[in-house]
Motif scaffolding. Sequence first.
Motif, PDB file in Angstrom:
ATOM      1  N   HIS A   1      -6.103  -7.632  -8.113  1.00  0.00           N
ATOM      2  CA  HIS A   1      -5.247  -7.190  -7.045  1.00  0.00           C
ATOM      3  C   HIS A   1      -3.940  -6.080  -7.529  1.00  0.00           C
ATOM      4  N   SER A   2      -3.892  -5.207  -6.763  1.00  0.00           N
ATOM      5  CA  SER A   2      -2.921  -4.176  -7.220  1.00  0.00           C
ATOM      6  C   SER A   2      -1.680  -4.295  -7.070  1.00  0.00           C
TER       7      SER A   2
ATOM      8  N   ARG B   1      -0.415  -4.585  -3.487  1.00  0.00           N
ATOM      9  CA  ARG B   1      -0.622  -5.852  -2.898  1.00  0.00           C
ATOM     10  C   ARG B   1       0.216  -7.009  -3.231  1.00  0.00           C
TER      11      ARG B   1
ATOM     12  N   SER C   1       6.353 -11.056   1.655  1.00  0.00           N
ATOM     13  CA  SER C   1       5.733 -11.283   3.217  1.00  0.00           C
ATOM     14  C   SER C   1       6.867 -11.825   3.981  1.00  0.00           C
TER      15      SER C   1
END
Length: 1515
Positions: free
Chosen positions: A264-265, A268, A275
Amino acid sequence: MALDVTPNILGIILQGSVILAAILLDLILAIDIPKSIRATLDLLTCPFRNFLTIDDFSGDVPEPTPVPVWKARTLVALSFLECIGWMGYSSFSLLAGDSEARMHGVVAILSWGYATLVVLMKAPTTPPYILITFWTLHGGLAFLNLVSMYTTTEYPSGANVTLVLLDLSVSSLLVWISGTLPVQAQPPADNVAGPTDIPSRSFSCPEDSANLWSWCTGTFVEPIFDVATSRTLQDSDVWMLSPYFKHKNIFSKYLEYQSRYPTHSLLRFLLVSNSLDLILDIVFELWGAIIGFVPPFALQQILSALADPTPESRRTAYKYAFIAFVANLSFAQVDIFQNWHTRRCYERTRGQLFCAIHYKALKRRDVSGKADHDHDENSEEGADLGKVVNLMQGDTYAISQRFWDFSKIFAAPIRLVIALVFLYNILGWSAFSGVVIVIVAYTLNYPLAKYNIYVTRNSWKAKDARMNVANELLQNIRFLKFYGWENFWASKVRKSRERELNWRVKENIVDTAIAFIWTWIPSATALTSFLFYTLVAGQRLTVSKAFTSIALFSQLQEPMSSLPGQFFAFLHAYVSMQRIQQYLAEPEVPVWASSVKQSEDVAGAEPPPGAEIGFTEGVFEWHGIPESTPSSARFQLGPLDIRFPKGTLTLVSGATGSGKSALLGALLGELSCISGEVHIDKRHHQVAYCAQNAWLENATIRSNILFGSAHGYDEKRYEAVVEACALIRDLEVFDAGDMTEIGEKGITLSGGQRARIALARALYSEATCILLDDPLAAVDMHTAQHLVQNCFSGEFAQGRTIILVTHHISLCLPIASYLVELGQGRVLHQGSIQELQDAGLLQKIVEIEEDIQPDEPVSAVTILADNEADSEVDDKEGKSPRVVNGKLIDAEYRAEGRVSLRTYMTYIHAAGIFSWILTIFLMLMIRVINITNQVFLAKWGEAYDNAPTPASRFATFATKTLLWDQLPPPDVDVRPWLAIYLYISIAGAATLCTYIALGYYASLQASRSLFIAMLNRLVRAPARFFDVTPIGRILNRFTSDINTVDGALQNSARAALSGTFNFVASFLVIIWVVPKFAPFALVIAWLYIRLAPRFVAASRDLRRLESVSLSPAFAGFDELLRGLPHIRAFGMESRYQDGFYTKVDKFQGFDHVYWLVSGWLQWRYDCLGSVVVFLTTVFALWTGVSDGFAALVIVQAGVFADASRLLVRVAAQLELDFNSVERIIEYLDVPQEAPPVIENCRPPAYWPSTSGSLEVRGLVVRYAPDLPAVLHHLSFSVKPSEKIGVVGRTGSGKSTLALSLLRMVEASEGRIIIDGIDISTIGLEDLRTRITIVSQDVSLFSGTLRSNLDPFGEHSDDECWEVLERCHLTSLLKRRRNGVEASEISLDMPISQGGSLSAGERQLVALARAVLRRTSIVVMDEATSQIDSNLDDQIQTTIREVLSDMLVITIAHRLKTIIDYDRILVLGGGEILEYDTPKALIDKPGGAFREMCRRSADWPILLGSTRSRASSSSS
């Protein structure tokens, strides 16, 4: 008596729905859900959870906050009371036969019964949000019921009113008590500040202990206002960050995520970790987007109602005024929640990026010594200090800001759609004519967007290049001053800055076009829509339609302008994210070479079997060598097949350039391993490293020796180490002993002291393997013997594997067990001492090596040899005076109180007084045009009645100045009205465009002027200033503060002026139209003003504290990048990462509290603004003004509220931004050296001639007026072309004398006369360019060999080659490159500021540069200390030949260097002890020079030299 309480079906449904939701939620939590469903629910609800929870914190978890028993009992009692009451109501309804009321009663009984049961079964520890919603709804319905009673019934029943009031009171009391419960049941730490605690750094931020009401209103920050208004806030007065914001907790979560999802970057992760905040941000923004159209709708209804002068219409107007008031109040509450969550998202994102960049630096390959043939400002490789600082202070902020404004790009389309639908309902299809204008604007934006991205990329690259040049200037400022080159280098920085500003001009042109398009769009769309509506559709543009349309067009302005703006911003952030990702993708050292990588990959960290130390067929190269470089030109180490015996001393020897330092670097993982294996276990701090060029922290001597050791401060061990390293006498020299700060790069220490402190650090550590890169090279023979006896053998060597690079083979052989000899990167011989002796090789190695002197290090900092004039004491005098209490670095200045008038005037002068006068004029014009526009629309709408309107004062005044009464009624001919509206719009557009362009121009002029002024002042600052001021602090001025001046400052200043004009203009309009509102307006204005001083005082201090705390984080980065091999060798990466956490926590703590304080102010101002609009509307309705002027007053009330809210915040922000100017002005006031050139006292071109002498008469020098003299009345003379050696013990004043010749330190008394001219009468540049000093501290610059030799391009290639040949540099470089032909070694050979050359080669380049200058006076300061003895003899011969006609003064630490000079000056205690020929002095019984020579290991050589010279002279 019948109860006249009308049940509301919608209210019943709402209340019932809330309770059903509560019951459903409780059931879900209570029942055992199957794992598959539970997993699905977890997946769906994951984005709605906090990424960081209390379980993620290390340490003990505090106990939950106890809730007073009376609160729970009161909630139960009141809920039960309501339940009983509704039972009675239901029974009465049953008897009365009212089925609707009975249904209402049953729902209420069930709802209140459940509420009673919930609070009875489990007393709430946090606010029960669902029950609060239910109680609020219930109380709201009761309030509406009460209002309905008084509006529909002339005399409502007293019993009904009493019951409704009782119902309302109970519901309100329940809500209030619930709101006093803490928002968090369990505090994240034991030291969370309470509401009565005095703010202190010992407490965590009080938001973690706030109850619901203080959370909703921001009241929990109020204790800090009491401190701020009583005195200036200090850093100890501000709460520390909450554990939920601390960077170690946040970044640990990132590392955990990265280990779980390695593919995962970073982007991300940022989205996943934020979130919840992003979702809430979107929800809150959508509330504003949708409910934001309630006020325009209410305005339309109010104005429509005013057109019908009936009591019913008036009631309707009042009703909609109240609805708008409630909507505006909701915005105030939603905004404080939204700002907190978006701010948390921003802070966490910024912190995660900060930590990721720093963490990467700890693992990244060290490319500081890389020399790049193709280096230019577009180069993307090898981020150095300048680029890393830009990544942290520029790109990180650009990305974080996108997370702060994340929701706007989602809400903008919704605003557009709602506004267009609303407009269609008002203007019909004519509204879509405005859409055409929007489409045209977007079409124009597309090419601008593409060009903007191109300009942005190049602007960032230009900024990186400017920072790199500025960093190189500051790092080498002392050398540049020696040569009088500082102005030349400053011109390079100015040119680099101009290239950056040229890109900024292009960026400003694009921004002006974009800003103009989107700022004028509302006027353009309104003009187009009104034209089609009146001229084409033939409709009447009434007041309600005109002003509602204008309000909607204004609502359109934000989404229309924000969409492209957000789009560009996201593209800019994309560029920044690419830059950071590129940096994060740079090559790293192997897993085993970094303790932080070992912690990431435990399996990969396991040492090979047996935990050996050595190599297996290892082949290595330096990092950063381009693949295109031919193999013949690449230095390779190996193949190496070595096993170092454990627990003993191994010697590594070899000729210059053989790869000894590279071998240690390969063992530490600092070289690229081409093939083979390395065997070493660096875990648990088992390795210590001491480089030939000692790297030390900018801290005290004690801190450097301890270096975070697991032993802590063990006094017995510490004293033993200090004694073993011969540091006792050194520490006695310093007033503060081992608590003396050593400054950046160890500025206060000699090379010998630096080397021995670094050795002490290695010995004090718990390491079992110690790698030493020739620490004996920096000390004399006596000290070397002491170190060998006490450090390499005895208790500190017991059980330790010591690998020692040295040329002192015979000295170390008795205690060594193994020896490795290298040659041209390969092993020539290796084996135990006994094996080599048996093979007959040992004696040959000793004979070869004993003729070789210290070798090359990799770092840019060279080593100063210890002074042979000292017996044991070793120090470097003259660099700086002794510092009382050990404090060297000055604390960073922080202004207090209000920003001074001088600060504002400095900026105004820098931007141009005329531009500011014109700016104020244009601002006034924009306000006049806006108000004229609104008045004209009001008159236009009223003109449809075709009858004179009762004129108010304002109307009468307006009629005299504007001739609309002479226009035909718009029903007859609308064209003149459209024409005037067009003229007003065009005037507004022209004024606005000029205003925007002028702002960019003024900002550009100010930033250019202040940058150059600060640069010029710093360049002319004395060298002492740079000793006490960290380079990182100065770089912070050139990044953070200059960035503020470049971007934010002009906008803040204009926003403050704009807010002032809006405030005054709207206030005057309101008072003119509705004079009766004046007393209320004054009271409201007083409330605004009363709140302001507390906020301004606190926010100003917090911003200043933030600015000051930002510098240490970036100052430490310079130190980190220079010391990476040492930090990794000791396994101290975590210590540095933790230190970075602490620094950034402190900086962000001030920033966090500032935004909490801003939220406190914003909520109050938003509420006051809502009251202003409501009261103004009510007064306008009450006084009966015309609908046109009622519209004008309502619109201006909104302007007044916005201006009032923004004015104080913008004024405070202005002060905060001007803090950057204040900090720049601080550096405009630094002390200055004498002028570089004095026009009427310029020396002749030939000065000083080869026939000129040097005279020193009564010279007295002190470093500061309040410090004792360092030189005491020195008087001596030097004949033309004479060679003088200067010797003396540490502190005798040798270096001070050399500095005095260059006026680096000004004489307090006396004169220095060179070739007949008193040097105090001429300019410094004229002096320093005519005298050459060659110091041990060699400074080279990134560029080519030629640019380092001849930066001004004054000499031909042949002249450059000649000095290179004379200094034996060409032959050495050929040999270093393993036989590369001479044609490949050109003047264009790349040179880096760091380690592309060895120390010896660097000294030769510096010597060649000095010879090329061809000045008549040369000062040598042990200029060949890093060169082996054979080459040194050749160089000394060259010096005598080349400098034969020059006057040479050599400051010698090694007496052998100056024994054949004409005369020797012996200094002691700042006075001349002896001054005569070497023979006379050495023959003088009891003489100071003779005693120095006798103590030297070279005494026979010195004595023989003087005898032989005397014999040759006599013959």
